[in-house]
Scaffold this active site. Structure first.
Site, PDB file in Angstrom:
ATOM      1  N   CYS A  42       0.833  -1.212   0.000  1.00  0.00           N
ATOM      2  CA  CYS A  42       0.000   0.000   0.000  1.00  0.00           C
ATOM      3  C   CYS A  42       0.863   1.255   0.000  1.00  0.00           C
ATOM      4  O   CYS A  42       0.466   2.283  -0.553  1.00  0.00           O
ATOM      5  CB  CYS A  42      -0.963  -0.003   1.182  1.00  0.00           C
ATOM      6  SG  CYS A  42      -0.175  -0.123   2.801  1.00  0.00           S
ATOM      7  N   HIS A  97      -1.463   1.729   7.475  1.00  0.00           N
ATOM      8  CA  HIS A  97      -1.961   1.579   6.107  1.00  0.00           C
ATOM      9  C   HIS A  97      -1.815   2.899   5.364  1.00  0.00           C
ATOM     10  O   HIS A  97      -1.981   3.977   5.947  1.00  0.00           O
ATOM     11  CB  HIS A  97      -3.426   1.145   6.114  1.00  0.00           C
ATOM     12  CG  HIS A  97      -4.020   0.967   4.756  1.00  0.00           C
ATOM     13  ND1 HIS A  97      -3.577   0.003   3.871  1.00  0.00           N
ATOM     14  CD2 HIS A  97      -4.998   1.643   4.106  1.00  0.00           C
ATOM     15  CE1 HIS A  97      -4.275   0.086   2.749  1.00  0.00           C
ATOM     16  NE2 HIS A  97      -5.139   1.082   2.858  1.00  0.00           N
TER      17      HIS A  97
END
Length: 928
Positions: A325, A868
């Site tokens: 990510c 994230h």
């Protein structure tokens, strides 16, 4: 051969018997040093649970939590004695129910936090002493073109699908294993002949390409963790699919077996089909030469039409290939940068620089360009950036594997790598820069920029690079040095107005006074310089003194806090911090550390005896002073006497001292006050008669051995000398040890503390903090050409030339040897009309536009060691914002994009004059 119950037979046939804790520590350190000096591919390392390993460290008296194989730092304390740990227990690292013969590591474990890696020889010793398991062996591999060595903790895991019955099984191989090894493993597992087997890259459960038997590695074939591969077995000379290859394995017509490739291809060259270039393309265009069936192509696009801007491209997500990510976030921000995507959608083949030794032979630019074209031509179909990740791992092995990384670090690498791959300068001229020497800033700045452009000329320089003015001032001779340096992005600190109270005990380094605790208030996110300044004001520090900060742990100096820029976040509330008032010329003197031990007289040893650390118990707070021209043990003895003099009790009775087996009567029996002449005369007389006033040992070999000091002992003095003072009945009678006991904690947390509201700061305050004048750190000294010495100069930055694309990196993460921290402070940044005219110091500030609007954000959610990444990007033509969360893309309003997760901000210059104030929408001018 009979092996004793308490022994273990090594591979060489020798018997390994139990050792003392000190011997275990010595053996492991030596074996680790040997392994560190002999790194090579194929070396075997073993995974050991951090929980068990820290127990072993405590048992052997090592710094708990220091996992380097090299010798621990001399400042680190040995931990207190602990019981011998039980068998090695790695059960907390493996999946429940995993095969005992092949236990599998949990994917969530992290090095340091959950496990440590020990060399094979170290593991054999630990296993010989403790047994246990499960055994988790891993091999060292070389990564990238630079051949960086690292241990492959998580081998590549592939799901094998058998086309005959659709059964699935798991194959685990090193990513450095060849396709030949893959075929050998699969055929052995399935019991088929390799000549009759064909394995497909079955990513996303779709046939991508045939994996041809070769020495190409699995990593080079772009195979990803946990992806599928498909096994087809030839029956009666025919393949079950009926196309692709004949019975001999030769290529037939390239019938598409996957979604068609886009006709918009790499660098504007001809279309590629099924990963193969036509026979003439590489010769004519000189752009690409594919050595594998998947080459530089990306997966997941659906259209073969020529891509145009009216197709509403730019809304494709990127599949997460396993903790990628961070990469997806950075890529989305770059591919939505208008001048970048406009450049890569055109024919850029003539600008690829294959000869640049600082570049990647144009391969990074080609891989990025192909990925960008897929993202802008695939509609909303997510793209799997497998080929790009393979190239990235090759040229930047720090980003290989499947761990989480930093999107800003990747962005910095990409911008620099793309620049070098697209540098229009084929032969860089050698240019020697000149000092400013009082010349006008405009003249010097233009000269520096011409020199820079003579060596660096690319699309990245054109739109992403600016210039700042750097002013250095020597604190001794006031020499001023001015340079003008290029920048690709600005890393802004996050200033804070939140405060914390800290209690530090201040000691006199010359023994002229008693220690005193001081409680001061400093910025919560400040640095050690702020703490030193506050303490200096509180204790009335003299102009010829400075404060040396240190942490005391278990009665030892654990670490020095000598870097003024070290963040205060590295100091925890429950730690014990001391400060020593020392002369400013102390850097040229020998530092003396005095630790204290308590023991029985029967433990005293002769002059040449070596004493074990376990024979005395440490207590009290260590002291620090400086020695001027030390020669022998007598100089150390005098220094210890000076440091203890403030602790002398007001009165003491006649006492008997023992020196070298002789009794000496101290006749001082009158009432004496601290520092009185009669007491000093008595002790001086005793020193002249006996060897030394105190029982002292000098610590050698980083504290592993100690040697008794006598009056005539000749000592090899270095920058730091550490001694141990043994407290006898005499010391307890003469000195009040309570002043050195029970150091206060940095901050005693109250039970009724109010929760503070989340702090908010502006982007301008971050920019002000970046540009403010501050001294260089001791590890970043400047060489003054006038003094001919390195000086801790003051440094001031000013913006001089701004680029069309301005990138701000908000420094939310702070790293040190002792702490990792993330700031979740909300930064209030404008989405349009960011006017930086007042910050630009050049004359062009009044000529050109320095107004910017936001078009992309790289976000980070969560804490360190995970979290994230996602991205907010604006499609300029639609004037709409979208949230790019890996493969998922969704519209978002402009009001939602300003969050405390903002990490990297992307702005583009606005041409024309703005009609609104900062933070307000504006119209009537053209954006770049």
């Amino acid at each position: 051969m009979t092996i004793p119950d308490s022994g273990y037979m090594m591979e060489n046939g020798s018997i390994e018997l139990p050792c003392t804790p000190e011997e275990e520590k010595r053996i492991v350190l030596e074996l680790s040093r040997r392994a560190e000096s002999n790194l090579r591919e194929g070396n075997v390392y073993y995974v050991v649970s951090t929980r068990w390993y820290m127990g072993w460290q405590k048992y052997t008296g090592q710094p708990v939590g220091v996992f380097t194989f090299n010798e621990p730092p001399t400042e680190a304390p040995t931990s207190s004695a602990a019981d011998r740990p039980g068998p090695i227990d790695n059960s907390d690292l493996v999946l429940n129910g995993s095969d005992g013969a092949d236990p599998q590591l949990l994917r969530t474990v992290e090095e340091g936090r959950d496990y440590v890696l020990v060399p094979k020889d170290v593991w054999e010793r630990l296993y010989a002493w403790y047994k246990g398991g499960p055994v988790l062996a891993r091999k060292m591999i070389s990564a990238g073109d630079s051949k960086q060595f690292h241990v492959e903790v998580f081998p590549l895991c592939l799901t094998l699908v058998d086309a005959r019955d659709n059964s699935q099984s798991v194959v685990r191989l090193s990513k450095k294993a060849s396709l030949h090894e893959l075929y050998k493993t699969v055929c052995r597992l399935k019991g088929v002949e390799s000549e009759k087997a064909r394995i497909w890259d079955y990513f996303n459960k779709q046939k991508q390409t045939v994996l041809v038997v070769s020495n190409q590695t699995l990593e080079e074939s772009s195979l990803q963790m946990d992806q599928h591969i498909l096994l087809e077995v030839q029956i009666d000379g025919f393949w079950p699919s009926g196309f692709g290859m004949d019975s001999t394995g030769n290529d037939l017509a390239l019938v598409p077996v996957e979604p068609l490739r886009s006709s918009v291809t790499i660098a504007g060259g001809p279309t590629l089909s099924n990963g193969y270039s036509s026979s003439y393309s590489s010769n004519i265009y000189g752009v690409i030469n594919l050595s594998s069936t998947n080459g530089d192509m990306e997966d997941g696009y659906e259209s073969s039409r020529s891509m145009t801007r009216v197709d509403r491209g730019g809304l494709a997500g990127l599949q997460n290939l396993g903790n990628t990510c961070f990469m997806n976030s950075a890529i989305q921000c770059l591919v939505h940068t208008p001048p970048i995507f406009e450049y890569f959608l055109e024919d850029y083949s003539s600008e690829i620089n294959r000869q640049n030794p600082l570049g990647m032979h144009g391969e990074l630019a080609l891989a990025f360009g192909e990925l960008l074209r897929k993202l802008w031509s695939s509609g909303r179909t997510p793209v799997a950036p497998r080929a790009f990740k393979t190239k990235l791992a090759r040229f930047a092995p720090q980003f290989s594997g499947y761990n989480q990384h930093d999107s800003q670090e990747l962005l910095a690498f990409l911008l620099d790598g793309l620049h070098e791959d697209l540098n229009r300068v084929k032969q860089k001229p050698y240019i020697e820069t000149k000092d400013s020497d009082g010349r006008p800033d405009e003249e010097v700045a233009d000269e520096y920029w011409r020199y820079h452009k003579a060596r660096n000329d690319s699309i990245i320089v054109d739109v992403c690079q600016g210039q700042y003015k750097s002013t250095l001032v020597c604190p001794v001779c006031n020499k001023i040095s001015i340079t003008f340096d290029p920048f690709m992005y600005l890393s802004l600190p996050l200033p804070s107005t939140a405060t914390r109270t800290m209690t530090v005990t201040v000691f006199y380094g010359d023994g002229s006074g008693l220690p005193m605790p001081y409680t001061v208030t400093v910025l919560k996110h400040g640095c050690c310089k702020d703490l030193i300044q506050a303490l200096g004001a509180a204790c009335c520090l003299r102009t010829d003194e400075y404060l040396l900060l240190a942490e005391v742990y278990e009665h030892r100096i654990y670490r020095y806090l000598e870097n003024p820029s070290e963040v205060l976040g590295t100091i925890k509330d429950d730690e014990h911090i001391v400060a020593f008032r020392l002369p400013k010329n102390g850097a040229e003197l020998t530092r003396l550390e005095i630790a204290h031990r308590i023991g029985e007289k029967s433990l005293f040893c002769n002059t040449n005896d070596n004493l074990r650390a376990s024979e005395r118990k440490l207590f009290l707070t260590p002291l620090i002073t400086f020695l001027e021209d030390p020669q022998s043990g007598a100089d150390i003895d005098l220094a210890v006497h000076r440091m203890l003099s403030p602790l002398r009790k007001k009165g003491y009775s006649s006492s008997i001292s023992i020196r070298n087996g002789r009794e000496s009567t101290n006749g001082c029996s009158t009432q004496l006050g601290p520092g009185t002449q009669s007491a000093e005369n008595c002790e001086s007389e005793e020193m002249s008669i006996n060897s030394l006033s105190f029982h002292l040992c000098i610590m050698e070999d980083s504290g592993l051995s100690r040697r008794r000091i006598s009056k005539e002992t000749v000592i090899k003095f270095g920058r730091v000398v550490k001694v141990m003072l043994d407290w006898t009945e005499r010391e307890f009678d003469l000195y009040d040890a309570s002043y050195l006991k029970d150091l206060p904690e940095v901050h005693k947390t109250g039970l009724t503390m109010k929760k503070t509201k989340q702090e908010a700061i502006s982007l301008f305050s971050c920019l002000d903090a970046f540009l403010k004048e501050e001294p260089l750190g001791p590890d970043d000294m400047w060489y003054c050409p006038r003094c001919k010495e390195h000086r801790q100069a003051s440094k001031k930055l000013d913006l001089w030339r701004l680029p069309d694309i301005l990138v701000f990196h908000l420094k939310r993460f702070s790293y040190s040897r002792w702490l990792k921290n993330k700031l979740d402070t909300f930064v209030n940044f404008p989405t349009c009309n960011l006017d930086l005219s007042n910050y630009v110091k050049s004359n062009e500030a009044s000529e050109g536009s320095h107004v910017y609007e936001l078009y992309a954000i790289s976000n980070h959610y969560g804490g360190l060691g995970g979290g994230h990444y996602s991205a907010y990007c604006k499609l300029i033509d639609d004037n709409r914002w979208y949230h790019f969360d890996d493969a998922h893309v969704s519209p978002v309003s402009e009001d939602e994009i300003k969050t405390s997760a903002a990490y990297v901000l992307f702005y583009r210059r606005v041409r024309g004059k703005p009609n609104g104030a900062v933070g307000e929408p504006s119209h009537g001018y053209r954006a770049f």
